[in-house]
Write an enzyme that holds these catalytic residues in place. Structure first.
Site, mmCIF file in Angstrom:
data_model
loop_
_atom_site.group_PDB
_atom_site.id
_atom_site.type_symbol
_atom_site.label_atom_id
_atom_site.label_comp_id
_atom_site.label_asym_id
_atom_site.label_seq_id
_atom_site.Cartn_x
_atom_site.Cartn_y
_atom_site.Cartn_z
ATOM 1 C CG ASP A 111 38.092 6.495 18.725
ATOM 2 O OD1 ASP A 111 38.212 5.425 19.582
ATOM 3 O OD2 ASP A 111 39.367 7.128 18.355
ATOM 4 C CG HIS A 160 36.359 12.320 22.469
ATOM 5 N ND1 HIS A 160 36.202 12.155 23.854
ATOM 6 C CD2 HIS A 160 37.279 11.479 22.105
ATOM 7 C CE1 HIS A 160 36.928 11.276 24.260
ATOM 8 N NE2 HIS A 160 37.639 10.796 23.292
ATOM 9 C CG HIS A 215 40.402 12.019 27.925
ATOM 10 N ND1 HIS A 215 40.010 11.129 26.824
ATOM 11 C CD2 HIS A 215 41.175 12.958 27.367
ATOM 12 C CE1 HIS A 215 40.483 11.365 25.780
ATOM 13 N NE2 HIS A 215 41.160 12.535 25.981
ATOM 14 C CE LYS A 233 37.001 7.532 23.074
ATOM 15 N NZ LYS A 233 37.654 6.703 22.344
ATOM 16 C CE LYS A 239 43.154 7.116 15.718
ATOM 17 N NZ LYS A 239 43.769 7.878 16.869
ATOM 18 C CG ASP A 266 40.745 -16.562 36.168
ATOM 19 O OD1 ASP A 266 39.870 -16.113 35.294
ATOM 20 O OD2 ASP A 266 41.121 -17.938 35.696
ATOM 21 C CD GLU A 313 43.483 11.344 17.636
ATOM 22 O OE1 GLU A 313 44.206 10.885 18.716
ATOM 23 O OE2 GLU A 313 42.979 10.822 16.995
ATOM 24 C CE LYS A 366 41.924 16.970 26.430
ATOM 25 N NZ LYS A 366 43.377 16.778 26.859
#
Length: 503
Positions: free
Chosen positions: A243, A248, A186, A156, A352, A97, A224, A190
């Site tokens: 986002d 990215h 990330h 992020k 998306k 906690d 996506e 790659k």
């Protein structure tokens, strides 16, 4: 040897702590990545993985959760009972906690419970809400576990605008030196993204063409098929620009546009990426109106299955959605205002519920300067270099060739293909595997520096401010399509079109 002063060196001992050890990121990405590196014998001989969370679990309870996660997210061909048991034996869990000093005392005792604890590299991975970054770092400082061998990893979003990003950076920077802070993206782990640097700077044929003299424009797409899922609460306050674009896509743009560093090292690459961000054309309100497109998905078909609208996706987590003005799609045009790229448009696109899952960089070269084959059948098409980041990592160089046969010249587009999966005939490591190893070794090359993050927000913030002041709402697009029609118009008015990935 001083590990802190010598990056790229694997330490002899390491405690890798994951705050949020029972969360989705830890179970789906971080722990499988560490298992794979353990399987390959690449982790320090003396290492532990410490999971910290609010879950009331002992070591065995957490190990059971991790075992289930490995069975779900690791290919069965890589699961060896002995290796799994060895890895699970390295795992320890602590229920903590953040407001209870006694829990932090127990955490301190756990870190000290090892031979020569002062020689161990300590990695603190904050897989928790960014609102907790500063408080956790402060607690770590108070209990005396932050020294020159400590490293902190943060995910992020790093803020939701420039001011909040600076606040996050300040709160973490009060405890950790900038050289100890690893802001992870990330995408930079790659293989195809890393190979972009090698392709550009280890091959002489391409670099002379990599400028406004020969490049017509550059496209970067991250599409996506999924919706917002269980992230509705976060996503409705973020949107696609915060986002995906601000981090990215801008990072991918930097690697395409950066100047050759003196060598690929801990700061040289990051220095060159910063120069690109600082050279991005500032977005005035008129530029935002003219050069950006917002969209939001409505109900449609993805892979033949009916999927709901964004508003309906929000209901389980937010409880409403029809009044939202959050964008799930962004397309925009920008320029890098320097000597190399003057006048070359960079088109960025992400969304998306698109018609496919694909992340790709396309460098489109100019038309040949003179038509050498006036009587030929077919047409010459601009050369294109496709760099596929996901799902099938590789590169494809599109050329024009003569179709075999007599009776004149028939022109046909062909491609030279490099698929990493077939060219190297080995498993491609997940991006987190590379990045976590870099953290343990102290190599920050593929991580974002503070000035990079703030430069990216400086460029993106005028877009957000203009959108917020505009009465226009995002343009709807059916799920399972390539986005709103305005995104197509964005390129068509320049006499160009989106280069869709080969199906």
């Amino acid at each position: 040897m001083d590990i802190a002063a010598a990056p790229h060196v694997l330490p002899g001992s390491c405690d890798f702590t994951v705050f949020g050890g029972t969360g989705d990121l830890a179970l789906r990405k971080l722990l499988p990545a560490l298992y794979h590196r353990d399987l390959e014998g690449q982790l320090p001989e003396d290492y532990r993985v410490l999971g910290v969370s609010r879950s009331d679990l002992d070591d065995e309870g957490w190990r059971a959760e991790v075992r289930a996660a490995l069975a779900t997210y690791v290919d069965p061909s890589d699961l060896y009972e002995g290796a799994v048991e060895r890895f699970l034996g390295r795992l320890h869990h602590l229920m903590l906690d953040a407001e209870d000093p006694g829990d932090w005392d127990r955490f301190h005792a756990l870190l000290k419970d090892r031979p020569q604890p002062e020689e161990a590299v300590r990695v603190f991975y904050l897989a928790v809400s960014p609102t907790l970054f500063g408080a956790i770092c402060q607690r770590l400082d108070e209990i005396g576990v932050v020294d020159e061998r400590a490293r902190v990893v943060i995910e992020k979003p790093i803020g939701h605008d420039l001011a909040s990003a600076r606040e996050v950076n300040e709160s973490v920077g009060r405890v950790f030196d900038e050289s100890q802070i690893f802001r992870i993206d990330h995408y930079l782990g790659k293989e195809s993204v890393q190979n972009l640097l090698v392709t550009r700077f280890a091959n002489t044929f391409l670099e002379p063409l990599w400028s406004s003299h020969w490049v017509d424009h550059v496209q970067i797409t991250v599409a996506e098929t999924v919706g917002v899922g269980g992230r509705g609460g976060y996503y409705d306050h973020a949107g696609a620009l915060r986002d995906m674009v601000q981090n990215h896509l801008l990072q991918l743009l930097c690697l395409v546009a950066m100047e050759p560093p003196t060598y690929v090292g801990r700061e040289t690459v990051r220095d060159e990426k910063l120069k690109v961000l600082q050279a991005l054309k500032p977005m005035t309100p008129a530029d935002v109106d003219h050069d950006t497109v917002r969209g939001r998905y409505v109900a449609g078909l993805v892979d033949g299955a009916e999927v709901p609208s964004y508003a309906d996706d929000l209901r389980p987590t937010v409880g409403h959605g029809h009044g939202s003005s959050t964008e799930t799609f962004v397309a925009l045009r920008t320029e890098v205002q320097n000597w190399r790229w003057a006048g070359v448009p960079f088109y960025l696109r992400t969304g998306k519920r698109m018609d496919r899952r694909a992340s790709e960089i396309v460098v489109v070269f100019k038309h040949p300067p003179h038509p050498m084959f006036p009587n030929a059948e077919g047409v010459t098409t601009p050369n294109r270099l496709h760099i596929q980041v996901q799902p099938d990592e590789g590169m494809r160089l599109h050329l024009t060739a003569k179709e075999p046969g007599p009776g004149g010249i028939r022109l046909r587009p062909v491609s030279l293909d490099l698929s990493y999966a077939t060219a190297f005939e080995q498993r491609l490591p997940d991006a987190y595997e590379r990045l976590l190893m870099d953290v343990i070794k102290g190599n920050p090359t593929l991580f974002m520096r503070r000035d990079e993050v703030e430069a990216a927000w400086t460029w993106a913030e005028p877009i957000l401010q203009r959108w917020s002041a505009s009465p226009e709402r995002p343009e709807p697009y059916p799920a399972g399509t390539d986005g709103p029609t305005a995104a197509t118009t964005l390129l068509e008015r320049d006499g160009r079109s989106w280069q869709e990935p080969d199906r």
